[in-house]
Enzyme design. Structure first.
Site, short mmCIF file in Angstrom:
data_model
loop_
_atom_site.label_atom_id
_atom_site.label_comp_id
_atom_site.label_asym_id
_atom_site.label_seq_id
_atom_site.Cartn_x
_atom_site.Cartn_y
_atom_site.Cartn_z
CG HIS A 236 3.25 -3.39 -2.04
ND1 HIS A 236 2.14 -3.37 -1.25
CD2 HIS A 236 3.37 -4.44 -2.56
CE1 HIS A 236 1.58 -4.79 -1.45
NE2 HIS A 236 2.28 -5.38 -2.35
CG ASP A 264 0.45 -1.27 0.74
OD1 ASP A 264 0.77 -0.81 -0.32
OD2 ASP A 264 0.64 -2.47 0.95
N GLY A 343 1.09 -11.56 -5.30
CA GLY A 343 0.54 -11.53 -6.55
C GLY A 343 -0.81 -11.28 -6.22
CB SER A 345 -0.04 -7.28 -3.57
OG SER A 345 0.86 -7.88 -2.42
CB SER A 360 -1.56 -4.23 2.81
OG SER A 360 -0.46 -3.79 3.11
#
Length: 391
Positions: A236, A264, A343, A345, A360
């Site tokens: 993402h 993801d 952030g 992620s 994720s």
């Protein structure tokens, strides 16, 4: 441990001057100049270094051992040779699989002294002092008025060619740089070269990167695909073709593949300025080394590294979870009680030294706690034919 003995070489003038003798490939050890500190005992060469030398230099195991030994002896011999030859000394180097030592001098009469010491002699025009003086003139000129990278990408003393080399993509501009420096132009030579050196930055799991100069995510793990290096992260975070810059805002790479929702995961290929490292940013900025990607069972401890909240740990709650995000369902992720915030992620989840996955999403935060899901790393490696960078 090698043994050393000392002796002197009598010169024609009748004085006795100690010189470091080098006998390559004979089993006779080098002797050190009594005026210099004795060399430290040499450690055994790590097997990993020998294996790398065999691979990268095309040597046999015996050749690699002999080369290391002879290079060590050459390094121990050089200070004595330099001191004995004085102002006529013009540098020294080793060559070939046996690392044979060559010593350069501007005084032909010193050749016998050099060969008596077990090295090859090379008689040249310029002393090392003259070469160094020219190099310093270039350094001073560059400090006052830096040349462009095209005019002069690098300059160095090259004892093998008895010159100061200036690498340049534009030789005419390099010649102007040399002339303005005041360096002895008989000593300096310009070599045309397309080389454009740049600093190398580390790719470390958990560090920040920016997508298209705006949104921020975190690096998962360093990977390779053939001769391309890069890192895995959350899908993402970006789409194929999106560009990335590092935490220092220096151009970094491009998204090559991305899957979200459903999965993801994504991978980014990095440019040559970025070096893949088998590390995740750990507590207080330390490096946690990645050794593999063996999946940890439910209940195992697991830690996460991210660019917003840093290093946090917890346990694995469930594998093979499906989670419903606003953008759609993501399946096959792992549920943990480790906290995370926006952030983080894409950042690394690691259990011990085994890579587990990339961050994720989730709920909560690192003030009150929360639930965080990670995309297991092994499916990402398989999907894109990637190899994990390990220590």
């Amino acid at each position: 441990m090698s043994r050393r003995r000392r002796h002197g070489l009598e010169l024609a003038a009748g004085c006795t001057v100690a010189i470091a003798a080098l006998f390559l490939g004979t089993g006779i050890p080098a002797v050190a100049d009594p005026g210099e500190p004795s060399p430290r005992p040499r450690r055994e060469v790590p097997p990993e270094m020998l294996a790398s030398m065999q691979r990268d230099l095309g040597l046999t195991a015996d050749e690699a051992r002999a080369r290391i030994s002879n290079e060590y002896r050459a390094g121990a011999a050089e200070p004595g040779l330099r001191k004995t030859l004085g102002g006529a000394y013009a540098g020294a180097w080793v060559s070939g699989n046996t690392a044979e030592l060559t010593v350069a001098t501007t005084d032909a009469e010193q050749s016998a002294t050099i060969t008596a010491g077990g090295a090859k002699a090379a008689v040249v025009k310029h002393s090392l002092n003259a070469l160094t003086e020219a190099k310093r003139a270039l350094d001073s000129a560059a400090a006052e008025r830096p040349p462009t990278a095209e005019a002069a990408s690098a300059w160095y003393v090259d004892v093998k060619t008895n010159s100061v080399v200036v690498q340049s993509a534009r030789p005419d501009e390099a010649a102007a740089f040399v002339a303005a420096s005041g360096a002895d132009r008989q000593v300096v030579r310009v070599v045309e070269s397309p080389e454009r050196p740049g600093p190398l930055y580390d790719l470390r799991g958990g560090e920040a990167y920016y997508i298209n100069g705006a949104a921020r995510c975190s690096i998962g793990f360093s990977v390779a695909q053939g001769d391309r290096n890069g890192f895995v992260t959350a899908g993402h975070c970006g789409d194929p073709g999106d560009t990335t810059t590092g935490s220092n805002r220096v151009a970094q790479g491009t998204f090559q593949g991305s899957s979200f929702p459903g999965n993801d995961y994504a991978w980014v290929s990095a440019n040559a300025d970025w070096a893949p490292r088998p590390w995740v940013v750990g507590p207080e900025g330390s490096d946690v080394t990645v050794d593999g990607s063996q999946e940890a069972p439910v209940g195992s401890s697991v830690c996460r590294s991210g660019s917003t909240t840093g290093w946090h740990c917890g346990t694995i709650q469930q594998h093979d979870t499906s989670v419903q995000y606003p953008q759609g369902t993501v399946s096959g992720v792992t549920r943990t009680n480790v906290c995370a915030e926006p952030g983080d992620s894409g950042g690394a989840f690691i259990s011990g030294s085994e890579a587990q996955g990339v961050t994720s999403g989730g709920s909560g935060n690192c003030t009150v706690g929360g639930t965080t899901y990670y995309q297991p790393v092994n499916p990402v490696l398989t999907a894109y034919g990637l190899t994990l960078t390990t220590g």
